[in-house]
Scaffold this motif. Structure first.
Motif, mmCIF file in Angstrom:
data_model
loop_
_atom_site.group_PDB
_atom_site.id
_atom_site.type_symbol
_atom_site.label_atom_id
_atom_site.label_comp_id
_atom_site.label_asym_id
_atom_site.label_seq_id
_atom_site.Cartn_x
_atom_site.Cartn_y
_atom_site.Cartn_z
ATOM 1 N N TYR A 110 11.041 -20.446 4.090
ATOM 2 C CA TYR A 110 10.627 -21.506 3.627
ATOM 3 C C TYR A 110 11.914 -22.617 3.142
ATOM 4 C CZ TYR A 110 5.982 -20.515 1.766
ATOM 5 O OH TYR A 110 4.803 -20.131 1.578
ATOM 6 N N ASP A 164 5.825 -24.125 -5.733
ATOM 7 C CA ASP A 164 7.227 -24.420 -5.084
ATOM 8 C C ASP A 164 8.266 -24.605 -5.583
ATOM 9 O OD1 ASP A 164 5.757 -26.718 -6.513
ATOM 10 O OD2 ASP A 164 7.252 -27.926 -5.861
ATOM 11 N N MET A 208 6.361 -25.852 0.682
ATOM 12 C CA MET A 208 5.285 -24.980 0.923
ATOM 13 C C MET A 208 4.362 -25.513 1.790
ATOM 14 S SD MET A 208 6.176 -22.734 -1.499
ATOM 15 C CE MET A 208 4.461 -21.578 -2.196
#
Lengths: 448, 104
Positions: free
Chosen positions: A310, A116, A150
């Protein structure tokens, strides 16, 4: 082997949450999984700063305390733990858990889920990133950290590797709950209706004491018993994506239709499209039913294909906050506080572009215009507290706010008392979008 | 009558956006809320707090309303100078609204 039902408990809803509700869940909750959600937007940027100072740190400051008390119960009752307490350093967190397991002489498999942290990746990338909130360029910011929300991928991999403790960095909160459902029920990750249902259940659980009546309680209209011993929730989740939300018998609090509705809508920007990295869930098809004392049956909820990007939180150096407070009481308390406010405004104006004066007890919360509508007789207020806050570019400059408030001790107005002053480096948070194909979850397995 | 007598609310935050749920204690009061507590009325009521647009979502499935208020947190949770940066207390500002209530 595919299961028909699993039970997931949520033992913490933020990093500062109480320790013992999770212990009660682990001891008496007959759980399959325990989730501890401990990572807010800004928490991870603060953790990144700690990691920069000490490479072995950067995980949740309460991790040791929580794990030491929980681990014997988790091992004894064969409960798997999923938590985002890894914050900026899941690997160091996992190593710490292994160290604790060895001390306690407990066999354990721990997974650290990373991937992440996009800080270096974005800094090295030639892509131009735009800040979602204001359209400005990312390059204009003094960036401390960039962490992407994530989804389930890394947690699923860790579950497949049979890790008992799974420690992640930034993961979307509902994913912490959705991953074990997918793993145990063998759901297809493209079955977005099921993922939508699982996301609803995760969202209902993720704030822990919210749904058990804690943050719901109000003594006249919404009385809740036993808040000092508030239980945290668990859900019995079925393979069809329905669930019954409940809590351990004997714990305080209450789960009702009302507490469940408040939590379902909490922080929802669009109930038709609740974005997570795994699915875009629709909350307008959810059905809630009270089927017994402290038992809410959750059905419905749908979903559509996950987003292509994301969302990532960017932590940046914003400013230094200077604060000062002083109290006035008795005859014309508000008048004296307001005089002090005027004096401070005049003295701070040359040095501060942005500062704010609040009268605590009068208008510090609902702001001046709205508070004035509430028609409180100012002369009847037994006391009021003046608070001054200002933005500065250095800690030194920020200290001036508190110093000026303190100087009111001799320079007046009369009988000001209880000065407190504070300086704080403020980290701001904004967001960017990153193509999801460019970040990949990574799992490290450690054994004790 | 004040709204807090027939409904409850929780505030949530995302950046500079404030979310306010509005949930009647009795599901039979949902229609009344839909009729009287419009986005425009809330906008007028929260003047001085919410600077941007307010969108109202109706959720008949749970007999609840959701108000999404733009530019309501003095620049945003992380950089506002307010004491309550999240605006967690603002649910009770909504509940201060007057509602005409007749119980037939």
């Amino acid at each position: 082997m595919k299961k028909e039902k699993i039970r997931i408990g949520c033992g913490a809803g933020f990093s500062g949450d109480r320790i013992e509700p999770a212990l009660v869940l682990a001891e008496k909750g007959e759980l399959d999984y325990l989730v501890l959600e401990c990572l807010a937007e800004r928490t991870i940027a603060l953790a990144q700063k700690r990691k920069l100072q000490d490479a072995s740190k950067g995980y949740d400051p309460l991790l040791e305390k929580r794990i030491k008390s929980l681990l014997p119960l988790l091992v004894k009752n064969q409960i798997k733990l999923i938590t985002n307490m890894g914050a900026a350093n899941p690997l160091a967190a996992a190593q710490k858990v292994i160290e604790i397991a060895k001390e306690l002489n407990l066999p354990l498999k721990v997974a650290a889920v990373t991937g992440d942290d996009a800080t270096q990746w974005v800094k090295n990338s030639s892509t131009h990133f735009t800040i979602l909130e204001n359209g400005q360029a990312l390059n204009d910011y003094e960036v401390i950290s960039i962490n992407a929300y994530m989804g389930i991928d890394g947690i699923l991999e860790a579950l497949e590797a049979d890790a008992q403790i799974i420690i992640t960095g930034r993961v979307s909160d509902p994913s912490l709950f959705l991953a074990p459902m997918i793993h145990e029920f063998d759901w297809q990750i493209e079955d977005f209706d099921l993922l939508g249902k699982g996301t609803v259940i995760g969202h209902l659980l993720e704030c822990a004491g919210h749904i058990t009546g804690g943050y719901f309680a109000e003594p006249i209209m919404k009385p809740i018993e036993g808040l000092e011993n508030l239980g945290h929730p668990f859900a019995d989740i079925y393979a069809d994506g329905s669930a019954i939300i409940s809590k351990v018998k004997g714990t305080g609090g209450k789960i009702t239709l009302q507490t469940a509705k408040e939590q379902l809508l909490y922080e929802v920007i669009n109930p038709h499209e609740y974005y997570t990295p795994d699915v875009i869930a629709d909350f307008t098809t959810v059905k809630l039913e009270e089927i017994g004392k402290n038992q809410i049956w959750v059905t419905g909820g749908t979903g559509k294909a996950k987003p292509e990007t994301y969302k990532a939180s960017v932590g940046y150096k914003a400013f230094y906050l200077g604060e000062g407070e002083i109290s006035y009481a008795g005859f014309n308390a508000v008048g004296r506080a307001k005089l002090a406010g005027e004096i401070l405004s005049q003295r701070l104006k040359p040095n501060f572009e942005t500062f704010r004066i609040d009268y605590i007890g009068l208008n510090s919360i609902f702001r001046e215009e709205f508070s004035a509508k509430m028609k409180v007789e100012e002369s009847y207020l037994p006391e009021v507290r003046l608070r001054v806050s200002g933005k500065a570019s250095t800690a030194d400059e920020a200290s001036l706010v508190g110093e000026e408030v303190e100087a009111l001790y001799t320079n007046g107005p009369a009988a000001g008392g209880g000065v407190r002053k504070n300086i704080n480096e403020v980290i701001g948070i904004v967001s960017i979008l990153i193509d999801r194909n460019l970040l990949k979850a990574n799992v490290d397995i450690l054994s004790a | 009558m004040k709204l807090y007598e027939i409904a409850h609310s929780r505030a949530g935050d995302k950046g500079n956006t404030l979310t306010l749920s509005l949930i009647p204690f009795k599901e039979s009061d949902y229609e009344l809320l839909c009729t009287q507590i419009t986005a425009q009325k809330v906008q007028e009521h929260l003047q001085g707090i919410v600077e941007g647009e307010i969108i109202r979502y109706e959720l008949p499935n749970i007999s609840s309303l959701l108000f999404v208020c733009q530019q309501a947190l003095l620049g945003g949770v992380t950089t506002s100078l307010a004491i309550d940066t999240h605006g967690k207390t603002l649910s009770y500002a909504l509940l201060e609204m007057e509602i005409a209530y007749t119980n037939f």
